[in-house]
Scaffold this active site. Structure first.
Site, PDB file in Angstrom:
ATOM      1  N   GLU A  28      65.396  -2.895  39.894  1.00  0.00           N
ATOM      2  CA  GLU A  28      64.583  -2.211  40.904  1.00  0.00           C
ATOM      3  C   GLU A  28      64.853  -2.823  42.269  1.00  0.00           C
ATOM      4  O   GLU A  28      65.735  -3.670  42.415  1.00  0.00           O
ATOM      5  CB  GLU A  28      63.093  -2.301  40.541  1.00  0.00           C
ATOM      6  CG  GLU A  28      62.573  -3.718  40.386  1.00  0.00           C
ATOM      7  CD  GLU A  28      61.133  -3.786  39.868  1.00  0.00           C
ATOM      8  OE1 GLU A  28      60.519  -2.732  39.616  1.00  0.00           O
ATOM      9  OE2 GLU A  28      60.616  -4.903  39.733  1.00  0.00           O
ATOM     10  N   ASP A  40      57.999  -8.366  48.346  1.00  0.00           N
ATOM     11  CA  ASP A  40      58.911  -7.267  48.699  1.00  0.00           C
ATOM     12  C   ASP A  40      59.029  -7.114  50.216  1.00  0.00           C
ATOM     13  O   ASP A  40      58.784  -6.029  50.763  1.00  0.00           O
ATOM     14  CB  ASP A  40      58.422  -5.930  48.111  1.00  0.00           C
ATOM     15  CG  ASP A  40      58.401  -5.909  46.590  1.00  0.00           C
ATOM     16  OD1 ASP A  40      59.147  -6.694  45.979  1.00  0.00           O
ATOM     17  OD2 ASP A  40      57.632  -5.110  46.023  1.00  0.00           O
TER      18      ASP A  40
END
Ligand SMILES: *[C@@H]1O[C@H](CO)[C@@H](O)[C@H](O)[C@H]1NC(C)=O
Length: 323
Positions: A202, A34
């Site tokens: 997400e 991420d």
């Protein structure tokens, strides 16, 4: 001859449709999860932040590296303490430069839980030891909420600020916030939703380009590929939607609403690249708009600990980004 042409045509088209660029070069500390990337305004140094204990700070003088681990944003964790987490394993950093200050959003949660909180830290240099934790923004969720308050992403539109967030449940939400510190100033609303399966959307990232706001989303399963390989096509891929407004009406290339399962593929598994996601976009001083993400290299291993930093300069085709 015609018959021969006709027989290779589908192959050619297939090749074109699936023509994703290989990730740009990376040397040095290339493990990533991420990622959030920005160039320091004062000297152009590249800063990369990743999910994990304290949020690792990795820097380089070039996007290709060599990347060097410098330390942590919050070495002893966040002041936020939510059930199931001590506040040191911080997720999905999102860094922005606003009026002389770097704002870094992060999430505190635990895997599969809706008990989640979004926090923010600030610095004027991004260096180790320079970060101030402001703790909870007030964007949070508990069991039973429509959303899961993780994977923060700030967007500044003129003098207005919005925080995008979300993971599974009601997928991607947005809340107007009063400043770059991310304090909610109104109620939240949905930006994207996939009603199919487990609502696996997400890690959103929104950016503006030439009249449109582009909403990138990680669709599918993020993690644990080494212990439980998802069915083909159910692993992370990056999908996109766009709108002339930052606050809603996002549609995909076919005009399908992204609140109704829409989303066109920007990047998915190809060649040795598996499960690209956790993406963001920044404006590189030499390369222009760049998409960055993490991915697994099928030759190196599929465990979360094997994820690598990937990036590609963005080109455009009929108003949509291509990598
Ligand atoms: C929605 O979820 C289903 C089931 O996981 C998946 O096959 C599909 O690709 C998803 N749609 C988008 C736009 O990501």
């Amino acid at each position: 001859m015609l018959k021969k042409l006709l027989s290779v045509l589908p192959l050619l088209c297939g090749a074109l449709v699936n023509a994703y660029g290989s990730p740009g070069a990376c040397s040095g500390a290339c493990w990533s999860h991420d990622p959030s990337v920005i160039q320091r305004v004062s000297d152009g140094t590249y800063y990369r932040f990743d999910t994990g204990s304290g949020i690792q700070i990795t820097t380089a003088s070039s996007l290709s590296g060599p990347w060097t681990i410098k330390g942590y944003v919050l070495p002893s964790g966040s002041s936020i303490s939510v059930t199931g987490n001590t506040g040191s394993d911080l997720w999905a950093p999102d860094v922005h430069y606003v009026s002389g200050t770097y704002y870094l959003f992060y999430a505190v949660s635990s895997f599969g839980s809706q008990v989640s909180d979004i926090g923010v830290a600030t610095s004027t240099t991004m260096d180790v030891g320079s970060w101030t934790d402001h703790g909870a923004t007030g964007v949070a969720s508990t069991t039973g909420k429509a959303y899961n308050a993780i994977d923060p992403n700030l967007i500044v539109v003129g003098s207005s600020y919005y925080l995008n967030f979300g993971s599974f449940w009601g997928d991607i939400y947005q809340v107007p916030v009063s400043s770059a510190l991310g304090k909610p100033s109104s109620t939240s609303y949905q930006l994207a939703y996939n009603s199919t399966g487990t609502h696996a959307e997400e890690g959103s990232y929104m950016f503006y380009y030439s009249g449109y706001y582009y909403l990138l989303i990680s669709s599918g399963i993020c993690c644990g590929y080494d212990t439980s390989l998802p069915a083909a096509g159910q692993e992370y891929r990056i999908i996109m939607c766009r709108s002339t407004s930052a606050t809603g009406s996002f549609v995909d290339k076919d005009g399908k609403a992204c609140t109704a399962g829409g989303g066109s593929t920007l990047l998915k598994s190809h060649g040795v690249v598996y499960g690209p996601g956790g993406q963001g976009v920044f404006t590189d001083t030499s390369k222009g708009l760049v998409l960055y993400y993490h991915y697994a290299d099928t030759n190196d291993g599929l465990a979360d600990a094997n994820y690598l930093f990937g990036w590609n300069a963005i080109t455009w085709s009929s108003g949509w980004p291509v990598v």
